[in-house]
Design a protein around this motif. Structure first.
Motif, short mmCIF file in Angstrom:
data_model
loop_
_atom_site.label_atom_id
_atom_site.label_comp_id
_atom_site.label_asym_id
_atom_site.label_seq_id
_atom_site.Cartn_x
_atom_site.Cartn_y
_atom_site.Cartn_z
N UNK A 62 0.84 -1.21 0.00
CA UNK A 62 0.00 0.00 0.00
C UNK A 62 0.87 1.25 0.00
N UNK A 63 2.08 1.08 0.50
CA UNK A 63 3.02 2.20 0.57
C UNK A 63 4.37 1.63 0.27
N UNK A 64 5.15 2.37 -0.47
CA UNK A 64 6.46 1.83 -0.79
C UNK A 64 7.54 2.64 -0.09
N UNK A 65 8.15 2.04 0.91
CA UNK A 65 9.32 2.66 1.53
C UNK A 65 10.29 1.55 1.88
N UNK A 66 11.46 1.91 2.42
CA UNK A 66 12.49 0.90 2.64
C UNK A 66 11.98 -0.25 3.50
N UNK A 67 11.20 0.11 4.52
CA UNK A 67 10.76 -0.94 5.44
C UNK A 67 9.70 -1.86 4.84
N UNK A 68 8.70 -1.26 4.17
CA UNK A 68 7.66 -2.13 3.59
C UNK A 68 8.27 -2.98 2.47
N UNK A 69 9.19 -2.37 1.72
CA UNK A 69 9.84 -3.16 0.66
C UNK A 69 10.66 -4.31 1.25
N UNK A 70 11.25 -4.03 2.38
CA UNK A 70 12.04 -5.05 3.07
C UNK A 70 11.15 -6.22 3.53
N UNK A 71 9.97 -5.90 4.06
CA UNK A 71 9.05 -6.97 4.50
C UNK A 71 8.57 -7.77 3.29
#
Ligand code: NGO
Length: 523
Positions: A62-71
């Motif tokens: 739903x949102x793309x940032x370093x952490x969500x991409x990492x998960x």
């Protein structure tokens, strides 16, 4: 209770029939409430059908940032080996029609930072959480909803079904962890990473590393290089020891952070310091360095508490450690200082506490540190004396629960266990599970407890297999004690869930202790 309605029966026919035609493997059961999940989630509702992961499945964010991409990458890496699928990861601000959807929301406050909600329909598997950390914990649930073969490291030809329904889940305690003693026997960076992976699978979020003891100093300190050059040379039994360079250590901290696990470093003092005393003669009251020690006695060493150089040493060590540590805590041990007089011990701990705080960290100490004057930010780890935990609470400190007779992973299961000690108790798998952190003592109440830590001391263990034998399956019970509210926990029910984990553990190549208390299910 979970009867299959006519409607779901129709769904079963529509969705499972094609599967039966195109594959000879049996579909997995589709009642979400019957799937074994450890730790047990807060609520589980089943809708009686199944979602299937295929080679076409996309992981949406739903949102793309370093952490969500990492998960998302973590999930994709988890699913790839056994399925053989290459998952596309795409941004989708709105809920997609199909696929796996990792969504950050702020809709559900009760989820906190680690909670998650998982909604599975025949079309979409939607995992939502307030924070990426919650998504990561939810991925661990998702993992257990898939067939055990998902843990295989080679392609398995089968259906990847998940039962439909809804799970809402969040932890009871903020601090859920384990300690690994890398001093008595040294364990490689790779072993520590596996340890991290294994505790992450059960939603633990702390790894306490016992980095220095009489038998070995395991972390490079650039201002006192002989600590590792000399003090890291050996271990219990006289074998080669070892140590982590600061680069190794950063790698461990990073690896843990990617799994939302905080590393808590411990340098034990003023006792348990023979490796340091042997490396630097000036730290001894006599000015003479003792030999390195490879036995398993405790309580014979002490830093020289009235020499100023001792505090310079402590400050240098804590300063370097604080720089390497993104988390808020430095553990300073403080246990079993039997050859430090109490009138020396108290001012020593007081001063060490100031040093820790001067580096913007909070001190953790084993329960004996309550003899000193604790700051309200200090955390006490109860391992030995309930009275010490009570004194801690009376001083306003919070407590981590590691009572040796319940929570020590190095205790033997029974008198026939091939590894471990028994000075505190034999701890069978049921004993390890059937207790509640907040009911051991009338004063040690829920409000005073930040959580649980299960320590694995390494006097008797040398290899990863040894670690796993003492760790599993007890660690899964400790994870559940920390995560799940006591009203959801019951041994008779838990042992069935545990039993159902056996093929999963085997595929993960976890060398667990096959306790006769558990009716293990082998496929
Ligand atoms: C004690 C002792 C450790 C031992 C361990 C063995 C604490 C806090 N100090 O626990 O040095 O290794 O028992 O079970």
């Amino acid at each position: 209770m979970h009867s299959v309605t006519e409607k779901t029966k129709r769904h079963l026919i529509i969705f499972i029939f094609p599967i039966l035609i195109f594959s000879c493997t049996q579909p997995e059961p589709t009642d979400l409430t019957k799937v074994s999940i450890i730790p047990i989630p807060i609520t589980v509702e089943a809708t009686g059908s199944a979602y299937t992961i295929t080679s076409e499945t996309v992981i949406y964010l739903s949102e793309s940032n370093d952490e969500t991409k990492n998960v998302a990458a973590y999930l994709s890496n988890l699913l790839h080996p056994a399925t053989g699928f290459d998952f596309k990861i795409e941004l989708s601000e709105n809920e997609p029609k199909a696929g796996i959807y990792l969504a950050l929301t702020s809709e559900n406050n009760e989820l906190g930072t680690e909670g998650y909600e998982l909604e599975v329909t025949e079309d979409i598997m939607k995992l939502s959480a307030n924070q990426p950390e919650g998504l990561f914990r939810g991925v661990q649930t998702l993992r257990q909803l898939l067939p055990a073969d998902i843990e295989a490291q080679s392609v398995q030809n089968q259906q990847w079904q998940v039962a439909t329904g809804k799970i809402v889940d969040y932890p009871e305690y903020e601090h859920r962890g384990s300690m690994l003693d890398v001093s008595r026997h040294f364990f490689s960076k790779e072993d520590v990473k596996r340890y991290i992976d294994l505790i992450a699978a059960y939603k633990m979020n702390r790894l306490h590393l016992h980095l220095a003891d009489d038998q070995g100093w395991r972390i490079e300190i650039k201002s006192w290089p002989n600590l590792t050059v000399h003090g890291g040379k050996t271990e219990v039994g006289g074998g080669d020891g070892g140590f982590y360079t600061q680069e190794d250590y950063k790698e461990i901290v990073q690896y843990a952070a990617e799994r939302y696990i905080m590393i808590i470093p411990e340098i034990d003092m003023p006792g348990h310091t023979n490796a340091a005393l042997s490396s630097y003669p000036e730290l001894n009251c006599s000015g003479e360095a003792p030999e390195l020690y490879t036995g398993t006695e405790v309580g014979f060493s002490t830093l020289c508490t009235d020499k100023e150089i001792t505090y310079k040493f402590v400050d240098d060590v804590i300063s370097e450690l604080a720089t390497l540590t993104p988390g808020p805590y430095i553990h300073v041990g403080g246990d079993e200082s039997h050859v430090t007089a109490m009138e020396d011990y108290i001012p020593f701990i007081n001063r060490v506490q100031e040093i820790v705080m001067s580096h913007n960290k909070k001190m953790i100490g084993w329960d004996e540190v309550v003899n000193a004057e604790l700051d309200s930010s200090t955390i006490v780890q109860y391992w030995s004396e309930a009275d010490n935990a009570v004194m801690a609470i009376n001083q306003g400190a919070k407590v981590i629960m590691s009572p040796a007779y319940k929570a020590y992973l190095d205790m033997q299961y029974d008198s026939a266990s091939r590894l471990g000690q028994n000075w505190a108790a034999y701890i069978e798998v049921d004993e390890a599970y059937q207790w509640d952190l907040a009911s051991l003592n009338a004063t040690i109440t829920r409000d005073n407890i930040i959580g649980i830590e299960a320590p694995l001391w390494s006097e008797t263990i040398e290899t990863m297999d040894d670690i796993e034998y003492l760790m599993f399956p007890r660690i899964m019970g400790y994870a559940e004690i920390g995560w799940s509210p006591v009203k959801l926990r019951n041994w008779e029910e838990y042992k069935m869930r545990l039993a159902a984990q056996s093929s999963r553990l085997k595929i993960m190549q976890v060398d667990y202790y096959p306790s006769t208390k558990v009716p293990w299910v082998t496929n």
